[in-house]
Write a protein that holds these residues in place. Sequence first.
Motif, PDB file in Angstrom:
ATOM      1  N   ARG A  80       0.925  -1.296  -0.025  1.00 39.96           N
ATOM      2  CA  ARG A  80       0.016  -0.047  -0.216  1.00 39.96           C
ATOM      3  C   ARG A  80       0.971   1.328  -0.047  1.00 39.96           C
ATOM      4  N   VAL A  81       0.545   2.079  -0.843  1.00 40.96           N
ATOM      5  CA  VAL A  81       1.660   3.389  -1.100  1.00 40.96           C
ATOM      6  C   VAL A  81       0.783   4.598  -0.734  1.00 40.96           C
ATOM      7  N   ASP A  82       1.303   5.355   0.166  1.00 36.27           N
ATOM      8  CA  ASP A  82       0.340   6.250   0.878  1.00 36.27           C
ATOM      9  C   ASP A  82       1.061   7.861   0.147  1.00 36.27           C
ATOM     10  N   PHE A  83       0.018   8.582  -0.098  1.00 36.30           N
ATOM     11  CA  PHE A  83       0.448  10.193  -0.441  1.00 36.30           C
ATOM     12  C   PHE A  83      -0.193  11.207   0.207  1.00 36.30           C
ATOM     13  N   PHE A  84       0.165  12.417   0.063  1.00 30.36           N
ATOM     14  CA  PHE A  84      -0.385  13.387   0.339  1.00 30.36           C
ATOM     15  C   PHE A  84      -0.723  14.310  -0.937  1.00 30.36           C
ATOM     16  N   TYR A  85      -1.844  14.640  -0.954  1.00 28.16           N
ATOM     17  CA  TYR A  85      -2.612  15.443  -2.027  1.00 28.16           C
ATOM     18  C   TYR A  85      -2.658  16.870  -1.580  1.00 28.16           C
ATOM     19  N   THR A  86      -2.041  17.923  -1.812  1.00 29.90           N
ATOM     20  CA  THR A  86      -2.104  19.338  -1.295  1.00 29.90           C
ATOM     21  C   THR A  86      -2.987  20.068  -2.040  1.00 29.90           C
ATOM     22  N   PRO A  87      -3.576  21.009  -1.141  1.00 30.80           N
ATOM     23  CA  PRO A  87      -4.493  21.982  -1.843  1.00 30.80           C
ATOM     24  C   PRO A  87      -3.897  22.618  -3.292  1.00 30.80           C
ATOM     25  N   SER A  88      -2.576  22.868  -3.430  1.00 28.23           N
ATOM     26  CA  SER A  88      -2.037  23.323  -4.597  1.00 28.23           C
ATOM     27  C   SER A  88      -1.819  22.451  -5.718  1.00 28.23           C
ATOM     28  N   GLY A  89      -2.193  21.005  -5.385  1.00 25.04           N
ATOM     29  CA  GLY A  89      -2.239  20.189  -6.359  1.00 25.04           C
ATOM     30  C   GLY A  89      -0.871  19.204  -6.459  1.00 25.04           C
ATOM     31  N   ASP A  90       0.006  19.506  -5.671  1.00 24.97           N
ATOM     32  CA  ASP A  90       1.088  18.786  -5.465  1.00 24.97           C
ATOM     33  C   ASP A  90       0.861  17.340  -5.008  1.00 24.97           C
ATOM     34  N   ILE A 148       4.609  11.763  -1.778  1.00 25.54           N
ATOM     35  CA  ILE A 148       4.770  10.292  -1.524  1.00 25.54           C
ATOM     36  C   ILE A 148       4.994  10.181   0.163  1.00 25.54           C
ATOM     37  N   ASN A 149       4.304   9.656   0.614  1.00 24.24           N
ATOM     38  CA  ASN A 149       4.481   9.598   2.477  1.00 24.24           C
ATOM     39  C   ASN A 149       5.272   8.300   2.677  1.00 24.24           C
ATOM     40  N   GLU A 150       4.734   6.981   2.405  1.00 24.37           N
ATOM     41  CA  GLU A 150       5.344   5.886   2.711  1.00 24.37           C
ATOM     42  C   GLU A 150       4.798   4.537   1.949  1.00 24.37           C
ATOM     43  N   ILE A 151       5.325   3.612   2.108  1.00 21.75           N
ATOM     44  CA  ILE A 151       5.033   2.182   1.483  1.00 21.75           C
ATOM     45  C   ILE A 151       4.994   1.398   2.636  1.00 21.75           C
ATOM     46  N   ASN A 152       3.658   0.629   2.768  1.00 22.42           N
ATOM     47  CA  ASN A 152       3.707  -0.245   3.639  1.00 22.42           C
ATOM     48  C   ASN A 152       3.701  -1.950   3.032  1.00 22.42           C
ATOM     49  N   THR A 153       4.765  -2.622   3.180  1.00 21.90           N
ATOM     50  CA  THR A 153       4.912  -3.983   2.363  1.00 21.90           C
ATOM     51  C   THR A 153       3.872  -5.086   2.899  1.00 21.90           C
ATOM     52  N   MET A 154       3.388  -4.843   3.974  1.00 20.72           N
ATOM     53  CA  MET A 154       2.418  -5.765   4.714  1.00 20.72           C
ATOM     54  C   MET A 154       1.467  -4.870   5.404  1.00 20.72           C
ATOM     55  N   PRO A 155       0.678  -4.218   4.397  1.00 21.74           N
ATOM     56  CA  PRO A 155      -0.426  -3.185   5.119  1.00 21.74           C
ATOM     57  C   PRO A 155      -1.533  -3.873   5.899  1.00 21.74           C
ATOM     58  N   GLY A 156      -2.228  -3.191   6.714  1.00 20.84           N
ATOM     59  CA  GLY A 156      -3.297  -3.933   7.403  1.00 20.84           C
ATOM     60  C   GLY A 156      -4.314  -4.541   6.318  1.00 20.84           C
ATOM     61  N   PHE A 157      -4.691  -5.849   6.820  1.00 19.83           N
ATOM     62  CA  PHE A 157      -5.147  -6.564   5.818  1.00 19.83           C
ATOM     63  C   PHE A 157      -6.520  -7.458   6.635  1.00 19.83           C
ATOM     64  N   THR A 158      -7.105  -6.879   7.275  1.00 19.54           N
ATOM     65  CA  THR A 158      -8.596  -7.235   7.748  1.00 19.54           C
ATOM     66  C   THR A 158      -9.509  -6.685   6.548  1.00 19.54           C
ATOM     67  N   PRO A 159     -10.571  -7.354   6.434  1.00 17.27           N
ATOM     68  CA  PRO A 159     -11.839  -7.020   5.417  1.00 17.27           C
ATOM     69  C   PRO A 159     -11.835  -5.410   5.293  1.00 17.27           C
ATOM     70  N   HIS A 160     -11.700  -4.847   6.736  1.00 21.14           N
ATOM     71  CA  HIS A 160     -12.154  -3.410   6.947  1.00 21.14           C
ATOM     72  C   HIS A 160     -10.912  -2.405   6.696  1.00 21.14           C
ATOM     73  N   SER A 161      -9.606  -2.939   6.515  1.00 24.64           N
ATOM     74  CA  SER A 161      -8.563  -2.267   6.045  1.00 24.64           C
ATOM     75  C   SER A 161      -8.561  -1.695   4.860  1.00 24.64           C
ATOM     76  N   MET A 162      -7.790  -0.638   4.637  1.00 20.93           N
ATOM     77  CA  MET A 162      -7.906   0.084   3.440  1.00 20.93           C
ATOM     78  C   MET A 162      -7.672  -0.708   2.205  1.00 20.93           C
ATOM     79  N   TYR A 163      -6.247  -1.298   2.207  1.00 18.52           N
ATOM     80  CA  TYR A 163      -5.881  -2.165   1.280  1.00 18.52           C
ATOM     81  C   TYR A 163      -6.907  -3.070   0.670  1.00 18.52           C
ATOM     82  N   PRO A 164      -7.433  -3.951   1.477  1.00 18.44           N
ATOM     83  CA  PRO A 164      -8.304  -5.000   0.924  1.00 18.44           C
ATOM     84  C   PRO A 164      -9.778  -4.250   0.437  1.00 18.44           C
ATOM     85  N   ARG A 165     -10.012  -3.051   1.172  1.00 14.34           N
ATOM     86  CA  ARG A 165     -11.159  -2.477   0.592  1.00 14.34           C
ATOM     87  C   ARG A 165     -11.080  -1.530  -0.738  1.00 14.34           C
TER      88      ARG A 165
END
Length: 379
Positions: free
Chosen positions: A321-331, A334-351
């Motif tokens: 899972r790769v996380d970013f910031f999308y700024t008001p100016s349009g930039d 990149i924040n970080e990568i998780n190589t084993m992201p949260g993996f419950t059905p309610h976690s963002m990656y599976p969703r």
Amino acid sequence: MTTDQPQPDQPSRRARVAVVFGGRSSEHAVSCSTAASVLRSIDREKYEVVPVGIARDGRWVLVADDPEPLRLRPGQTPEVDGAGASVVVPLSTGDRSLTVLEPGLPPRALGEVDVVFPLLHGPFGEDGTLQGLLDLVDVRYVGSGVTASAVMMDKAMMKVVFEAAGLKVGPYVVVTDREWNRDPEAALARVEPLGWPVFVKPARAGSSMGISKVDGPSGLRAAVEAAREHDPKVVIEAAVQGREIECGVLDGHGTDAPRTSELGEAVVVSNHAFYDFEAKYLAENDVRLDCPADVPAAVADRIREMSVLAFEAAGCEGLARVDFFYTPSGDVVINEINTMPGFTPHSMYPRMWAASGLDYPDLIDELISLALERRTGLR
């Protein structure tokens, strides 16, 4: 006696999957919760499952195939009981068998394992240590190998890789254990140019463990000490004003390019200064998960392209899972990568993958299939 009649096909053996979870990190309970979800959803007609827990002291034990005690919820913090029968991993490349050791009994062979599904979060599992152990004996496993796991676990090293790949990262300072013990005042002074607020993070922890938002100099020392309870190496980041947008990456088969999911956005709606541990795992009503994220199509395309670039620059395999910031100016930062992201059905990656047409059981199946296809040894 011979016959020309066709012989019935022999039933194919189910692939044997060792689901490994728990571990020595502060994310032990999160790992148990992830395992509960996988044990509940994995296709039992296709896979024979062997649950293996790692206790907080590092002991590998055979665990009952019951997801209920492993759920993380208010009032229940799951934990691997180290008093169970010990499990010994293969000791050579010619052996893929697990062995069970119980006091007063001879060793018992548990059978060969085709693939390991490591559901460990944080150090001593997600960081290349387990991956190295499995590589030593040529056992296939889900997810990234040693180098990508180790480098992407370390938020300081991760940023170096991103910058080298031409990806934009926010301003940050790294404080090592040696620097802090030698001159903490000098280390704190290096943070001042970042401005306020800042986020103080253990370099090698996840699930928001030990992270603090600091609004001014007076709270900085305590925040660094809190982060050091999880990791002696600390990363301090300037706050990036913007929305937090996430993208799931799933490896391609063979020489196919990695695939990207619909984008997601976690919106903290109350009671939390940021997307902290409680918001992620215990207070579901305090967070709204929007998927697909409401961003312009061109921005979504750019985030997907950057996600694949980050995935490949890091040498990731399987999932991330790769996380970013999308700024008001349009930039897009990149924040970080998780190589084993949260993996419950309610976690963002599976969703995000469910919103892309790949539901949770099929996602588990796809990850195991990718691992089974992958050759052992150097890749």
